[in-house]
Design a protein around this motif. Structure first.
Motif, PDB file in Angstrom:
ATOM      1  N   ARG A 137     -12.814 -12.290  -2.745  1.00 21.88           N
ATOM      2  CA  ARG A 137     -11.381 -12.051  -2.804  1.00 21.88           C
ATOM      3  C   ARG A 137     -10.698 -13.152  -3.571  1.00 21.88           C
ATOM      4  O   ARG A 137     -11.030 -14.279  -3.461  1.00 21.88           O
ATOM      5  CB  ARG A 137     -10.806 -11.991  -1.409  1.00 21.88           C
TER       6      ARG A 137
ATOM      7  N   PHE B  44      -1.539  -2.799  -9.063  1.00 21.25           N
ATOM      8  CA  PHE B  44      -0.829  -3.881  -8.391  1.00 21.25           C
ATOM      9  C   PHE B  44      -1.560  -5.206  -8.519  1.00 21.25           C
ATOM     10  O   PHE B  44      -2.755  -5.258  -8.786  1.00 21.25           O
ATOM     11  CB  PHE B  44      -0.651  -3.539  -6.915  1.00 21.25           C
TER      12      PHE B  44
ATOM     13  N   GLN C 160     -12.956  -4.298  -7.504  1.00 21.88           N
ATOM     14  CA  GLN C 160     -11.723  -3.769  -6.910  1.00 21.88           C
ATOM     15  C   GLN C 160     -10.688  -3.516  -7.996  1.00 21.88           C
ATOM     16  O   GLN C 160      -9.974  -2.517  -7.987  1.00 21.88           O
ATOM     17  CB  GLN C 160     -11.146  -4.768  -5.901  1.00 21.88           C
TER      18      GLN C 160
ATOM     19  N   ALA D 193      -3.940  -3.441  -4.117  1.00 23.72           N
ATOM     20  CA  ALA D 193      -3.378  -2.476  -3.154  1.00 23.72           C
ATOM     21  C   ALA D 193      -4.264  -1.247  -2.995  1.00 23.72           C
ATOM     22  O   ALA D 193      -3.787  -0.129  -2.979  1.00 23.72           O
ATOM     23  CB  ALA D 193      -1.944  -2.079  -3.547  1.00 23.72           C
ATOM     24  N   LEU D 194      -5.566  -1.480  -2.859  1.00 19.02           N
ATOM     25  CA  LEU D 194      -6.465  -0.355  -2.571  1.00 19.02           C
ATOM     26  C   LEU D 194      -6.345  -0.024  -1.092  1.00 19.02           C
ATOM     27  O   LEU D 194      -6.149  -0.907  -0.269  1.00 19.02           O
ATOM     28  CB  LEU D 194      -7.915  -0.749  -2.904  1.00 19.02           C
ATOM     29  N   PHE D 195      -6.468   1.261  -0.759  1.00 22.87           N
ATOM     30  CA  PHE D 195      -6.365   1.653   0.646  1.00 22.87           C
ATOM     31  C   PHE D 195      -7.649   1.253   1.357  1.00 22.87           C
ATOM     32  O   PHE D 195      -8.716   1.795   1.049  1.00 22.87           O
ATOM     33  CB  PHE D 195      -6.124   3.158   0.754  1.00 22.87           C
ATOM     34  N   PRO D 196      -7.564   0.334   2.319  1.00 27.48           N
ATOM     35  CA  PRO D 196      -8.801  -0.205   2.906  1.00 27.48           C
ATOM     36  C   PRO D 196      -9.570   0.811   3.737  1.00 27.48           C
ATOM     37  O   PRO D 196     -10.755   0.641   3.953  1.00 27.48           O
ATOM     38  CB  PRO D 196      -8.301  -1.360   3.793  1.00 27.48           C
ATOM     39  N   HIS D 197      -8.899   1.874   4.189  1.00 27.27           N
ATOM     40  CA  HIS D 197      -9.580   2.836   5.049  1.00 27.27           C
ATOM     41  C   HIS D 197     -10.156   4.001   4.263  1.00 27.27           C
ATOM     42  O   HIS D 197     -10.603   4.975   4.852  1.00 27.27           O
ATOM     43  CB  HIS D 197      -8.637   3.353   6.124  1.00 27.27           C
ATOM     44  N   MET D 198     -10.107   3.911   2.936  1.00 28.50           N
ATOM     45  CA  MET D 198     -10.678   4.976   2.119  1.00 28.50           C
ATOM     46  C   MET D 198     -11.760   4.389   1.220  1.00 28.50           C
ATOM     47  O   MET D 198     -11.652   3.256   0.765  1.00 28.50           O
ATOM     48  CB  MET D 198      -9.592   5.601   1.235  1.00 28.50           C
TER      49      MET D 198
ATOM     50  N   HIS E 247      -2.518  -7.446  -6.297  1.00 39.06           N
ATOM     51  CA  HIS E 247      -3.722  -7.606  -5.480  1.00 39.06           C
ATOM     52  C   HIS E 247      -4.350  -6.242  -5.234  1.00 39.06           C
ATOM     53  O   HIS E 247      -4.865  -5.973  -4.155  1.00 39.06           O
ATOM     54  CB  HIS E 247      -3.406  -8.354  -4.201  1.00 39.06           C
TER      55      HIS E 247
ATOM     56  N   TYR F  13     -16.470   0.987   0.569  1.00 31.01           N
ATOM     57  CA  TYR F  13     -15.082   0.684   0.926  1.00 31.01           C
ATOM     58  C   TYR F  13     -14.617  -0.533   0.123  1.00 31.01           C
ATOM     59  O   TYR F  13     -15.427  -1.380  -0.263  1.00 31.01           O
ATOM     60  CB  TYR F  13     -14.975   0.391   2.424  1.00 31.01           C
TER      61      TYR F  13
ATOM     62  N   TYR G 115      -7.036  10.087  -4.297  1.00 27.78           N
ATOM     63  CA  TYR G 115      -5.739  10.167  -3.605  1.00 27.78           C
ATOM     64  C   TYR G 115      -4.623  10.790  -4.447  1.00 27.78           C
ATOM     65  O   TYR G 115      -3.970  11.737  -4.007  1.00 27.78           O
ATOM     66  CB  TYR G 115      -5.339   8.784  -3.089  1.00 27.78           C
TER      67      TYR G 115
ATOM     68  N   THR H 262     -13.452  -7.151   5.883  1.00 25.85           N
ATOM     69  CA  THR H 262     -13.703  -8.424   5.196  1.00 25.85           C
ATOM     70  C   THR H 262     -14.925  -8.258   4.319  1.00 25.85           C
ATOM     71  O   THR H 262     -15.512  -7.189   4.235  1.00 25.85           O
ATOM     72  CB  THR H 262     -13.950  -9.561   6.194  1.00 25.85           C
TER      73      THR H 262
ATOM     74  N   TYR I 256     -13.906   1.241   9.003  1.00 25.31           N
ATOM     75  CA  TYR I 256     -14.144   0.727   7.661  1.00 25.31           C
ATOM     76  C   TYR I 256     -14.172  -0.805   7.704  1.00 25.31           C
ATOM     77  O   TYR I 256     -13.571  -1.410   8.562  1.00 25.31           O
ATOM     78  CB  TYR I 256     -13.017   1.185   6.720  1.00 25.31           C
TER      79      TYR I 256
ATOM     80  N   LEU J 278       0.836  -1.200   0.000  1.00 19.74           N
ATOM     81  CA  LEU J 278       0.000   0.000   0.000  1.00 19.74           C
ATOM     82  C   LEU J 278       0.870   1.249   0.000  1.00 19.74           C
ATOM     83  O   LEU J 278       0.511   2.262  -0.590  1.00 19.74           O
ATOM     84  CB  LEU J 278      -0.918   0.001   1.226  1.00 19.74           C
TER      85      LEU J 278
ATOM     86  N   ARG K 121      -7.869   4.417 -10.315  1.00 18.75           N
ATOM     87  CA  ARG K 121      -6.974   5.194  -9.467  1.00 18.75           C
ATOM     88  C   ARG K 121      -5.643   5.449 -10.178  1.00 18.75           C
ATOM     89  O   ARG K 121      -5.042   6.508 -10.034  1.00 18.75           O
ATOM     90  CB  ARG K 121      -6.734   4.432  -8.159  1.00 18.75           C
TER      91      ARG K 121
ATOM     92  N   ALA L 265     -13.365  -3.331   0.798  1.00 18.03           N
ATOM     93  CA  ALA L 265     -13.747  -4.660   1.271  1.00 18.03           C
ATOM     94  C   ALA L 265     -15.184  -4.998   0.908  1.00 18.03           C
ATOM     95  O   ALA L 265     -15.594  -6.147   0.996  1.00 18.03           O
ATOM     96  CB  ALA L 265     -13.549  -4.753   2.776  1.00 18.03           C
TER      97      ALA L 265
END
Lengths: 262, 288, 379
Positions: free
Chosen positions: B288, C102, C160, C106-111, C104, C151, C119, B284, B281, B182, C167, C153
């Motif tokens: 996936r 990327f 995704q 590599a998304l920001f999970p908290h955004m 997998h 989000y 971003y 899971t 947030y 990340l 992005r 997830a």
């Protein structure tokens, strides 16, 4: 360039923190061999007399034996009660289960002195101060959370279908528990028992309140000796426990390594 | 619970009852040595010497008590802050280190647990005393001697070391789950290294920071032995006052009221911190 | 619409352009080692502006390392990396202005989705309203407008992936690097997204570099493919050329199905002859520089199956074999036959033609003009 600089800085900081973590533990080793009854560092001379003192002085030897015995009893009691509770909670996945789990974990966050004062009051009424029962009950309470956590952690990765499979093969409930569940969560139970012993062996605050001249645990004895005078016997005891734990953990590591290699 | 009654229930309900029964022995211990003691402490705080809130009035009207209460919070706050600052780089290094180095770093966190807390406090006495190792090192380096034993500074140094593992471990377990790619992603999207840390890594590690800080803060509030042995009269904490009221002055009413105040602070802290430890947030779900 | 200058963090584009001029990438003798392990062994490659280039190869062949070197995530010991003629070896990743997708995501999970896509625009200090418009536009392009507030997830794998793509392209980079972006998806979704990536590449105009170990994916998407093997590039060419005229045996075997015939060879005039399984095979090709061992690589459609003894030979090569496997593929049938020396040959014939049964003796027939003569490294 900046990347390597950052790495060096991080390594240096971590080294200092590691030193801070470990050094205070190691400083007791040289003190335990001091020739004089002082805590000056570095100590002068070399002698085994503080180790001899552990076994010659009745106050030290008795409190050591008492602590080991109480620790073993607590480990047994807390492990049985904690494992049962964890098994029950695993099957009780509702609000009641959640509340019970939270209740069982509260001893960890309880301010020690408040709990000690309360237990002292209860024990005065029940005449439990300075008794084996008193120590075991109080220490079991403090050890329970660790057993529940350790066993629950193991249960959460444990495949419940195995129990169903065993039952479908004709095993009774008790047989399933004995032959399938318990062996599979044995690592959790074992580490729970270890935590329980250590919790009891280390416990000092509640013990200070419920102690008596006849039945004293080791931490109480150490505390008393520290408030009275400077006694390198404390360092000798500490070094002894350090050596024993190191040997036990080393043996455990070697054992798990040799088993993993198979 | 009588057997016939159990038989009448559905199998599902029967399973639940059986599961509950398995927790009963542990709950019995809890009732006897946790619940009963707490009830007595609370009860005595409002009944001794006579019913009413007199003991609480006394507590909040006595300047010494308020000073000690404030000091207890102050020490807990500083210890927590120092733990966060010290644990953060260490846990980070643990999470990015190779297998062997990580094992060594974990070992250093766990070694303090190999000797009991009282012995560790004893070791701090050796280090902090006026002729102790720290002062000797300072002198050798050409600095002046500083007074550490029986001071607030000494207590804080000792407490931080003893509580540090409780900060490092939760932080490490959260950091281990952070995908380091990340950060590369952030860099490729135009973020400077510092920005990628503050915008990506720090927010993702916050649940670990809050979890560790909560545990450390609560344990620090109730610390007893270390302040007693490393501190002096000017660094008395609430726990020591409670012990004095009960054991020395035999004043259960005052001691009980102080205990209730400490309990309220502890669980109040937990209540405030609980939502902070939760992620805002989802982590899971989705395919996936 | 005028093509706009590719944005750098300093001179950010003020809106999403419809077409971006693609960047040219020059990789010159780049070397990267990890201890004694050579990850990149003097790799050189030129990528043309606007091109769709795939890096194809087995895992550990150096394709992802090359990508990381271009992105600036991995330093290299020697060699020069240029984008649009400018050396960028010392430019940190955040100033290279390259869009990276990327493996997998590599998304920001908290955004949220919108925050993730905004971003790179925030890093470029683009104003709020403009940012909003650009995010909205790119979300429309990847058909995710309805999910802006979700989000990562809460999204499916394919969604995704599209967010990651959005992005990476929202700041209109002249170069996009995609590291096995479809690897985690199931086959059907992968095929749908391949077409989408192709469409986006066409519409966007920037240069795409796509890392994959899936040759079919590379063939579907790419203008040209660079085949990696053991830290080196074996060949850079279009898919068709790699299939029809591989330069090395590795390339020939990695791309498509193949039959490799080995045996002692001799060159005479314009022809080469190979002795295989007791038969003498003539090849209408000569490699004057050829030393050492040679082998012949044939494609399944080069080979024809006949009943034993039914062909006279003449200008065609004939080798006896026994049929081992027969796989019905709809329009065609795939046959596997074993030669007397143990070599397995693969042939594909129209399903409408003659049929053969497993275990039957057959003649393998092909014309001398077919196949590619290659060095045989595996002696």
């Amino acid at each position: 360039m900046t990347r390597t600089l950052g790495r060096i800085a991080l390594a240096l900081v971590c080294f200092l923190i590691a030193l801070w973590l470990v050094a205070p533990t190691l400083v007791i080793i040289p003190i335990s061999f001091s020739e004089t009854q002082s805590l000056a560092f570095p100590p002068t001379g070399f002698s085994w007399k503080w180790y001899a003192n552990i076994f010659d002085n009745r106050a030290w030897s008795r409190s050591l034996v008492t602590s080991v015995e109480i620790g073993l009893i607590v480990a047994a009691v807390a492990t049985v009660l904690g494992t049962m509770a964890a098994l029950g909670l695993e099957r009780l996945k509702n609000r009641l289960g959640g509340t019970i789990r939270l209740l069982l974990l509260t001893p960890v966050v309880m301010p020690g002195v408040v709990l000690a004062v309360g237990i002292y009051a209860v024990y005065l009424n029940l005449h439990l101060t300075g008794t084996w029962t008193g120590y075991v009950l109080a220490h079991t309470l403090l050890a329970l959370p660790f057993v529940v956590i350790a066993v629950s952690a193991n249960l959460s990765v444990f495949d419940a279908r195995l129990e169903v499979a065993a039952a479908s093969l004709g095993a009774s409930r008790l047989t399933v528990l004995r032959t399938v569940t318990v062996p599979l969560i044995a690592p959790g139970i074992l580490s729970g028992a270890l935590f329980a012993f250590v919790t009891s062996f280390d416990e000092v605050i509640v013990s200070l309140f419920i102690t008596s001249a006849q039945l004293k645990t080791l931490p109480v004895q150490i505390y008393a000796s520290m408030t009275r005078d400077t006694d390198p016997t404390v360092a000798a005891i500490g070094t002894l426990t350090l050596v024993v734990t190191t040997v036990l953990i080393g043996a455990g590591l070697l054992f798990s390594l040799s088993r993993g290699r198979k | 619970m009588s057997e016939p009654k159990v038989r009448e229930m559905t199998p599902e309900a029967r399973r639940k009852v059986r599961a509950f029964l398995m927790t009963v022995p542990a709950l019995a211990v809890l009732a006897l040595v946790l619940l009963a003691p707490l009830v007595i402490v609370v009860a005595r705080s409002v009944t001794e010497p006579q019913p009413g809130l007199e003991n609480y009035r006394w507590f909040f009207a006595t300047p010494v008590n308020l000073t000690v209460l404030a000091r207890t919070f102050k020490v807990a706050f500083w210890v927590t802050l120092l733990c966060v600052v010290v644990a953060y780089p260490y846990a980070f290094a643990m999470s990015v280190a190779g297998r062997k180095l990580r094992l060594l770093l974990i070992l250093c966190v766990l070694v303090p647990f190999w000797v009991s807390g009282v012995v560790r406090t004893f070791a701090w006495v050796i280090l902090l005393q006026d002729s102790g190792l720290i002062n000797k090192t300072l002198l050798a380096m050409g600095f002046e001697k500083i007074r550490l034993i029986r001071t607030q500074t000494g207590v804080t140094i000792g407490m931080v070391q003893i509580l540090l593992p409780f900060m490092i471990m939760p932080l490490y377990s959260v950091m281990r789950g952070i995908d380091l790619r990340l950060l590369l992603a952030a860099r490729s999207l135009g973020a400077r290294p510092v920005a990628s840390f503050f915008q990506i890594y720090l927010p993702l590690s916050l649940p670990g920071v809050f979890a560790g800080a909560t545990i450390v803060f609560i344990l620090a509030l109730g610390f007893y032995i270390t302040p007693l042995l490393l501190g002096g009269a000017s660094s008395t904490l609430l726990s020591t006052l409670i012990q004095q009221q009960v054991l020395s002055l035999l004043n259960w009413g005052h001691g009980g009221a102080m205990g209730v105040v400490l309990l309220a602070a502890t669980f109040g802290g937990l209540l405030i911190a609980a939502p902070l430890m939760r992620r805002r947030y989802p982590v899971t779900g989705g395919e996936r | 619409m005028m093509p706009l200058q590719a944005s750098t963090p300093e001179t950010a584009t003020r809106r999403t352009p419809d077409r971006i001029p693609g960047a040219a990438v020059g990789i010159d003798r780049i070397r990267k080692t990890y201890g004694s392990y050579v990850a990149l062994d003097d790799v050189s490659l030129t990528i043309r502006p606007g091109e769709f280039m795939s890096f194809l190869g087995p895992s550990g062949s150096g394709k992802t390392t090359t990508l990381n070197v271009i992105a600036g995530f991995t330093g290299h010991e020697s060699g020069v990396l240029k984008i649009d003629g400018r050396e960028i070896d010392r430019v940190p990743p955040h100033r290279r202005n390259i869009g990276v997708v990327f493996q997998h995501y590599a998304l920001f999970p908290h955004m949220t989705v919108a925050e993730n896509i905004a971003y790179p625009l925030r890093q470029r200090r683009i104003g709020r309203s403009e940012r909003h418009a650009m995010v909205g536009a790119v979300l429309e392009k990847v058909e995710l407008s309805a999910l802006a507030g979700r989000y990562p997830a809460e999204l499916s794998g394919g969604q995704q992936q599209r967010v990651a793509l959005a992005r990476a392209m929202v700041f209109a980079p002249g170069l996009m690097l995609l590291d096995e972006p479809l690897g985690a998806l199931d086959k059907k979704l992968r095929e749908a997204l391949q077409l989408e990536i192709r469409r986006i590449h066409r519409e966007l105009g920037s240069t795409f570099v796509f890392v994959t170990h899936d040759q079919e994916e590379a063939l579907v998407l790419s203008d040209r493919i660079a085949v990696f093997n053991k830290g080196r590039i074996e060949q850079v060419a279009s898919g068709e050329e790699l299939y029809r005229a591989p330069k090395t045996l590795f390339v020939g075997q990695f791309i498509g199905e193949s039959t490799v015939l080995r045996g002692p060879h001799e060159s005479r005039g314009d022809e080469t002859a190979l002795s295989v399984a007791g038969a003498r095979i003539r090849i209408a090709a000569r490699r004057p520089d050829a030393g050492g061992r040679q082998c012949l690589l044939l494609r399944p459609e080069d080979l024809r199956l006949c009943a034993p003894g039914s062909t006279a030979g003449g200008h065609e090569n004939v080798v006896a074999a026994r049929l081992r496997e027969k796989i019905y593929l709809g329009a065609s049938v795939k046959y596997e036959a074993v030669l007397t020396d143990g070599t397995v040959a693969t042939a594909r014939m129209p399903a409408s033609g003659p049929s053969f049964e497993i275990g039957a003796p057959v003649d393998l027939v092909w014309s001398a003009g077919c196949g590619t003569l290659l060095d045989d490294p595996g002696a």
